[in-house]
Scaffold this motif. Structure first.
Motif, PDB file in Angstrom:
ATOM      1  N   LEU A  55       0.853  -1.185   0.000  1.00 50.64           N
ATOM      2  CA  LEU A  55       0.000   0.000   0.000  1.00 50.64           C
ATOM      3  C   LEU A  55       0.886   1.232   0.000  1.00 50.64           C
ATOM      4  O   LEU A  55       1.591   1.499   0.971  1.00 50.64           O
ATOM      5  CB  LEU A  55      -0.908  -0.006   1.240  1.00 50.64           C
ATOM      6  CG  LEU A  55      -1.919   1.133   1.328  1.00 50.64           C
ATOM      7  CD1 LEU A  55      -3.014   0.956   0.264  1.00 50.64           C
ATOM      8  CD2 LEU A  55      -2.539   1.210   2.727  1.00 50.64           C
ATOM      9  N   PRO A  56       0.889   2.015  -1.094  1.00 51.12           N
ATOM     10  CA  PRO A  56       1.785   3.182  -1.167  1.00 51.12           C
ATOM     11  C   PRO A  56       1.625   4.139   0.006  1.00 51.12           C
ATOM     12  O   PRO A  56       2.624   4.698   0.485  1.00 51.12           O
ATOM     13  CB  PRO A  56       1.373   3.834  -2.499  1.00 51.12           C
ATOM     14  CG  PRO A  56       0.864   2.699  -3.333  1.00 51.12           C
ATOM     15  CD  PRO A  56       0.170   1.794  -2.360  1.00 51.12           C
ATOM     16  N   ARG A  57       0.411   4.343   0.486  1.00 50.37           N
ATOM     17  CA  ARG A  57       0.227   5.255   1.609  1.00 50.37           C
ATOM     18  C   ARG A  57       0.977   4.760   2.839  1.00 50.37           C
ATOM     19  O   ARG A  57       1.584   5.562   3.568  1.00 50.37           O
ATOM     20  CB  ARG A  57      -1.266   5.420   1.937  1.00 50.37           C
ATOM     21  CG  ARG A  57      -1.510   6.432   3.046  1.00 50.37           C
ATOM     22  CD  ARG A  57      -2.972   6.515   3.444  1.00 50.37           C
ATOM     23  NE  ARG A  57      -3.146   7.402   4.583  1.00 50.37           N
ATOM     24  CZ  ARG A  57      -4.258   7.510   5.302  1.00 50.37           C
ATOM     25  NH1 ARG A  57      -5.322   6.770   4.984  1.00 50.37           N
ATOM     26  NH2 ARG A  57      -4.325   8.335   6.346  1.00 50.37           N
ATOM     27  N   ALA A  58       0.966   3.477   3.085  1.00 48.28           N
ATOM     28  CA  ALA A  58       1.695   2.929   4.224  1.00 48.28           C
ATOM     29  C   ALA A  58       3.192   3.136   4.053  1.00 48.28           C
ATOM     30  O   ALA A  58       3.901   3.474   5.023  1.00 48.28           O
ATOM     31  CB  ALA A  58       1.374   1.447   4.389  1.00 48.28           C
ATOM     32  N   VAL A  59       3.684   2.925   2.849  1.00 44.40           N
ATOM     33  CA  VAL A  59       5.113   3.150   2.578  1.00 44.40           C
ATOM     34  C   VAL A  59       5.490   4.588   2.916  1.00 44.40           C
ATOM     35  O   VAL A  59       6.506   4.853   3.575  1.00 44.40           O
ATOM     36  CB  VAL A  59       5.448   2.822   1.112  1.00 44.40           C
ATOM     37  CG1 VAL A  59       6.891   3.205   0.788  1.00 44.40           C
ATOM     38  CG2 VAL A  59       5.207   1.342   0.827  1.00 44.40           C
ATOM     39  N   HIS A 195     -14.653  -1.278   6.476  1.00 42.29           N
ATOM     40  CA  HIS A 195     -15.282   0.042   6.560  1.00 42.29           C
ATOM     41  C   HIS A 195     -16.783  -0.105   6.824  1.00 42.29           C
ATOM     42  O   HIS A 195     -17.345   0.589   7.682  1.00 42.29           O
ATOM     43  CB  HIS A 195     -15.071   0.803   5.251  1.00 42.29           C
ATOM     44  CG  HIS A 195     -13.644   1.095   4.952  1.00 42.29           C
ATOM     45  ND1 HIS A 195     -13.228   1.722   3.792  1.00 42.29           N
ATOM     46  CD2 HIS A 195     -12.503   0.858   5.655  1.00 42.29           C
ATOM     47  CE1 HIS A 195     -11.904   1.839   3.799  1.00 42.29           C
ATOM     48  NE2 HIS A 195     -11.457   1.325   4.920  1.00 42.29           N
ATOM     49  N   ASP A 196     -17.433  -1.013   6.085  1.00 44.25           N
ATOM     50  CA  ASP A 196     -18.875  -1.177   6.244  1.00 44.25           C
ATOM     51  C   ASP A 196     -19.228  -1.751   7.610  1.00 44.25           C
ATOM     52  O   ASP A 196     -20.210  -1.332   8.240  1.00 44.25           O
ATOM     53  CB  ASP A 196     -19.423  -2.095   5.148  1.00 44.25           C
ATOM     54  CG  ASP A 196     -19.498  -1.407   3.794  1.00 44.25           C
ATOM     55  OD1 ASP A 196     -19.444  -0.164   3.746  1.00 44.25           O
ATOM     56  OD2 ASP A 196     -19.601  -2.122   2.775  1.00 44.25           O
ATOM     57  N   ALA A 197     -18.463  -2.724   8.081  1.00 47.91           N
ATOM     58  CA  ALA A 197     -18.755  -3.337   9.376  1.00 47.91           C
ATOM     59  C   ALA A 197     -18.605  -2.316  10.501  1.00 47.91           C
ATOM     60  O   ALA A 197     -19.422  -2.281  11.435  1.00 47.91           O
ATOM     61  CB  ALA A 197     -17.841  -4.532   9.608  1.00 47.91           C
ATOM     62  N   VAL A 198     -17.572  -1.504  10.448  1.00 49.27           N
ATOM     63  CA  VAL A 198     -17.401  -0.465  11.461  1.00 49.27           C
ATOM     64  C   VAL A 198     -18.531   0.550  11.363  1.00 49.27           C
ATOM     65  O   VAL A 198     -19.051   1.019  12.391  1.00 49.27           O
ATOM     66  CB  VAL A 198     -16.023   0.203  11.319  1.00 49.27           C
ATOM     67  CG1 VAL A 198     -15.921   1.436  12.209  1.00 49.27           C
ATOM     68  CG2 VAL A 198     -14.916  -0.789  11.674  1.00 49.27           C
ATOM     69  N   HIS A 229       3.164  -7.589   3.453  1.00 49.83           N
ATOM     70  CA  HIS A 229       1.936  -7.051   4.018  1.00 49.83           C
ATOM     71  C   HIS A 229       1.056  -6.533   2.884  1.00 49.83           C
ATOM     72  O   HIS A 229       1.410  -5.559   2.209  1.00 49.83           O
ATOM     73  CB  HIS A 229       2.269  -5.940   5.020  1.00 49.83           C
ATOM     74  CG  HIS A 229       3.117  -6.397   6.154  1.00 49.83           C
ATOM     75  ND1 HIS A 229       2.647  -6.567   7.440  1.00 49.83           N
ATOM     76  CD2 HIS A 229       4.436  -6.773   6.198  1.00 49.83           C
ATOM     77  CE1 HIS A 229       3.616  -7.002   8.224  1.00 49.83           C
ATOM     78  NE2 HIS A 229       4.720  -7.137   7.492  1.00 49.83           N
ATOM     79  N   ASN A 230      -0.071  -7.208   2.685  1.00 47.32           N
ATOM     80  CA  ASN A 230      -0.926  -6.883   1.558  1.00 47.32           C
ATOM     81  C   ASN A 230      -1.669  -5.566   1.779  1.00 47.32           C
ATOM     82  O   ASN A 230      -1.852  -5.104   2.912  1.00 47.32           O
ATOM     83  CB  ASN A 230      -1.916  -8.017   1.292  1.00 47.32           C
ATOM     84  CG  ASN A 230      -2.636  -8.463   2.546  1.00 47.32           C
ATOM     85  OD1 ASN A 230      -1.993  -8.980   3.464  1.00 47.32           O
ATOM     86  ND2 ASN A 230      -3.939  -8.262   2.612  1.00 47.32           N
ATOM     87  N   GLU A 235      -4.450  -1.105   4.774  1.00 50.17           N
ATOM     88  CA  GLU A 235      -5.530  -0.117   4.760  1.00 50.17           C
ATOM     89  C   GLU A 235      -6.423  -0.279   5.988  1.00 50.17           C
ATOM     90  O   GLU A 235      -6.871   0.705   6.586  1.00 50.17           O
ATOM     91  CB  GLU A 235      -6.351  -0.252   3.481  1.00 50.17           C
ATOM     92  CG  GLU A 235      -7.407   0.847   3.333  1.00 50.17           C
ATOM     93  CD  GLU A 235      -8.185   0.761   2.036  1.00 50.17           C
ATOM     94  OE1 GLU A 235      -9.316   1.299   2.004  1.00 50.17           O
ATOM     95  OE2 GLU A 235      -7.677   0.166   1.070  1.00 50.17           O
ATOM     96  N   LYS A 236      -6.684  -1.526   6.372  1.00 53.11           N
ATOM     97  CA  LYS A 236      -7.488  -1.760   7.571  1.00 53.11           C
ATOM     98  C   LYS A 236      -6.799  -1.179   8.808  1.00 53.11           C
ATOM     99  O   LYS A 236      -7.443  -0.554   9.661  1.00 53.11           O
ATOM    100  CB  LYS A 236      -7.722  -3.261   7.770  1.00 53.11           C
ATOM    101  CG  LYS A 236      -8.683  -3.899   6.784  1.00 53.11           C
ATOM    102  CD  LYS A 236      -8.756  -5.407   7.032  1.00 53.11           C
ATOM    103  CE  LYS A 236      -9.586  -6.124   5.990  1.00 53.11           C
ATOM    104  NZ  LYS A 236      -9.619  -7.594   6.204  1.00 53.11           N
TER     105      LYS A 236
END
Length: 496
Positions: A55-59, A195-198, A229-230, A235-236
């Protein structure tokens, strides 16, 4: 960023403050020195080998926090960043029930138990058939969890085949919100499901702030391995950390496949993965609650190529490591590799639950699993409930008060009388352990009653509890929950 860079310093400063030391629990498989060795090795892996984050944001979050990102995208996490995060992650936190009452105080003093999620098959306790589950089985399983006294939280148990599998997690969530007030450990297939469950939980709680203040759910997040890490998992973590929802970060770990064949090497790899998720959560929001993986070090059975859920190789090491690090842990026990509710299933459930309970994790899941996680059994869950009750009785404080020692009574009764009819016996006999499933009658009485096996008695108890389950009225906010599910169904339909 500041913080102690050695595992020894961190464990000392935090462990003394809370008492969650590995040495303070009845059983420990490894020493403090070995825990420190494993932790140092994992930190070394993060610096030397690095991890791939899809996930680029995590990087970018790691880069901004001081990690080095190589040209090929490998993220190398410095020891100082790990130490900084470990000083900020909560050492204890509470998960509430859906009424807002504290239900799971994760401070290392008590172990909580629950089922697993998403088994592909159900071993029907009525017919003995192994079959595909449906939504009615999800509902029945949650009713059973709600009724069992020693099962503290709910998971979805089985994967229903009569709804679109791309949105089945939303249907499972609605059932868990509707059919029990116990805390929820949530598993979703993609980040959108999380996202939906939360969002559904926020509807029930009365808003995002109310859910964050008294969270009644935690989210189980799997990654491919401790080194890979996928994107969905990452993202979660970011999403949950932003909202203050407890995260169970569970990297995959199979000795000889996703990690070295040695148990210690496999633990190092998954612990490096646990630390990766923990660091990311603290970068996003300091103080974000995280639970660590409480099992690992086992591998595929090289004779069958099946992962052994009940293997001794993965027992207690990760729990000791988490206790040493003063972190809440989420363990796996009460599962069996047997295909039936038989002697093997009962033995493996008892062995794994006993070892893990005495090792001291904060929570244990997968009670009721058969066939190495492929099949669920309600009868097996009932047997696990019985085993947990036995273990909790064993772990209860031992009374040596004057009333318990009963010296005056012993002197009064002496060698020539008996204690059966004394008022003291009438006051205290109920304090002893009395099983509800395990058989204690004489052979003749057992034969005259019904002569059933443990599996048959467990199936009968399941039926009795399900028959007595109350009618579940839809929640007042049910239309909002259904609207979230319907929106998800439209999205997946439009995406093909």
């Amino acid at each position: 960023m500041t913080g102690e860079t050695t595992g020894e310093g961190r464990a000392t400063s935090r462990g003394k403050a809370t008492g969650r030391g590995a040495a303070d629990w009845p059983y420990r498989r490894i020493t403090d020195a070995q825990c420190e060795e494993l932790h140092r090795a994992a930190v070394s892996v993060l610096e030397r080998t690095g991890v791939r984050l899809e996930l680029p944001r995590a990087v970018e979050l790691f880069r901004a926090a001081g990690a080095r990102v190589d040209a090929d995208g490998i993220v190398r996490i410095p020891a100082e960043l790990v130490a900084w995060a470990l000083e900020r992650v909560p050492r204890a936190f509470t998960i509430y029930d859906q009424t807002g009452a504290p239900a799971m105080v994760l401070d290392g003093e008590r172990t909580y138990f629950g089922p697993g999620s998403d088994c592909l098959n159900l071993l029907d306790h009525r017919t003995g058939a192994r079959r595909e589950p449906v939504m009615a089985d999800v509902a029945a399983g949650i009713d059973l969890v709600d009724a069992l006294a020693n099962i503290d939280y709910v998971m979805s148990l089985v994967l229903p085949t009569d709804v679109d599998d791309r949105v089945a997690d939303r249907h499972q969530m609605r059932e868990m919100l509707t059919r029990t007030r116990k805390p929820i450990v949530l598993v979703t297939y993609e980040a959108s499901g999380c996202h939906d469950a939360v969002a559904m939980a926020e509807v029930v709680a009365g808003g995002s702030a109310a859910l964050a203040a008294r969270p009644f759910l935690a989210c189980y997040v799997n990654t491919a391995t401790g080194l890979l890490h996928n994107a969905d998992a990452l993202e979660k973590v970011i999403f949950l950390a932003e909202r203050g929802i407890p995260i169970l970060y569970i990297p995959g770990s199979q000795a000889g496949v996703t990690g070295p064949a040695t148990p210690a090497g496999a633990v190092v790899v998954f612990w490096a993965g646990v630390l990766t998720g923990l660091v990311l959560a603290q970068i996003v929001r300091e103080g974000a609650p995280v639970m660590t993986k409480g099992w690992g070090g086992s591998g595929l059975d090289m004779k069958t190529m099946v992962y052994g859920y009940a293997s001794p190789d993965q027992r207690a090491t990760a729990i000791a490591l988490s206790r040493w690090a003063d972190l809440p842990s989420f363990a796996l026990a009460g599962a069996s590799d047997s295909k039936l509710v038989d002697q093997q299933a009962a033995a493996e459930a008892a062995l794994t639950l006993a070892v893990d309970t005495l090792a001291g994790p904060d929570a244990v899941h997968d009670l009721g699993y058969l066939e190495s996680g492929l099949t669920y059994s309600f009868a097996q869950l009932a047997i696990c409930d019985e085993i947990v009750g036995w273990l909790r009785h064993l772990r209860a404080p031992y009374d040596t008060s004057a009333e318990a020692l009963a010296l005056d009574l012993i002197a009064e009764v002496g060698p020539d009388k008996q204690f059966l009819t004394t008022p003291h016996t009438m006051r205290h006999f109920r304090e002893l352990y009395y099983p509800s499933l395990f058989e204690r009658a004489t052979y003749q009485a057992w034969r005259e009653k019904d002569g059933r096996t443990l599996a048959e008695r467990a199936g009968g108890r399941v039926e009795k509890l399900l028959d007595a389950a109350p009618e579940r009225e839809p929640l007042a906010c049910d239309e909002e929950l259904r609207a979230i599910i319907a929106a998800a169904e439209r999205r997946v339909s439009e995406s093909g």
